[in-house]
Design a protein around this motif. Structure first.
Motif, PDB file in Angstrom:
ATOM      1  N   VAL A  22       0.825  -1.212   0.000  1.00  0.00           N
ATOM      2  CA  VAL A  22       0.000   0.000   0.000  1.00  0.00           C
ATOM      3  C   VAL A  22       0.858   1.261   0.000  1.00  0.00           C
ATOM      4  O   VAL A  22       0.608   2.192  -0.777  1.00  0.00           O
ATOM      5  CB  VAL A  22      -0.996  -0.011   1.177  1.00  0.00           C
ATOM      6  N   PRO A 127      -3.296   5.381   5.403  1.00  0.00           N
ATOM      7  CA  PRO A 127      -3.464   3.957   5.101  1.00  0.00           C
ATOM      8  C   PRO A 127      -2.580   3.060   5.970  1.00  0.00           C
ATOM      9  O   PRO A 127      -2.976   1.943   6.310  1.00  0.00           O
ATOM     10  CB  PRO A 127      -3.116   3.825   3.620  1.00  0.00           C
ATOM     11  N   THR A 128      -1.402   3.559   6.347  1.00  0.00           N
ATOM     12  CA  THR A 128      -0.535   2.772   7.224  1.00  0.00           C
ATOM     13  C   THR A 128      -1.204   2.549   8.571  1.00  0.00           C
ATOM     14  O   THR A 128      -1.209   1.428   9.091  1.00  0.00           O
ATOM     15  CB  THR A 128       0.829   3.469   7.407  1.00  0.00           C
TER      16      THR A 128
END
Length: 149
Positions: A22, A127-128
């Motif tokens: 991602v 997103p992490t």
């Protein structure tokens, strides 16, 4: 009880796969360089980096921070701990991956590098953090089962 090096390594291999995918996609998309030609070396670099970051006391720092502000085993505790953990991962990945993208792959300047580091932080951090929150229990359980710890 601290994780053994074997457990940490197995955990890192499981946890860091979706994280590296991602972050690599987001970073390349932000730079307008999302292609398989750029993805493979960038992903490999991110996966190796995240593997070694797991051996830093990042988790301990996150848990200590969270324990000062929330009760153990609560959503708030997990969120606070993972906010710190994700912060360490993203800062290190952002600095190194952006250097790779700007200087090595793009032959850019220091000002382009600094701009890219700042511009890429939030889009990679969110997103992490989500991946860490969702994937941590899966990676932890799977790594403990594999290592019998």
């Amino acid at each position: 009880m601290p994780k053994s090096k074997k457990l940490t390594a197995v955990y890192a291999l499981i946890m860091d796969l979706p994280l590296s995918i991602v972050v690599t996609i987001v970073a390349l998309a932000l730079g307008g360089n999302l292609s398989m030609e750029r993805f493979i070396p960038s992903f490999c670099l991110a996966y190796v980096l995240t593997f070694f970051i797991n051996f830093l006391p990042v988790g301990m720092i996150g848990f200590k921070f969270a324990s000062k502000h929330a009760e153990d085993n609560t959503f708030k505790f997990g969120l606070l701990a993972n906010m710190i953990i994700a912060l360490f991962f993203v800062v290190i990945l952002d600095l190194v991956m952006t250097a790779f993208g700007v200087f090595v792959a793009g032959h850019g300047t220091m000002s382009e590098y600094l701009f890219a580091v700042v511009a890429g932080f939030i889009p990679c951090y969110i997103p992490t953090l989500i991946i860490v929150m969702v994937w941590y229990p899966v990676a932890d359980k799977a790594s403990r089962a594999i290592c019998h710890e």
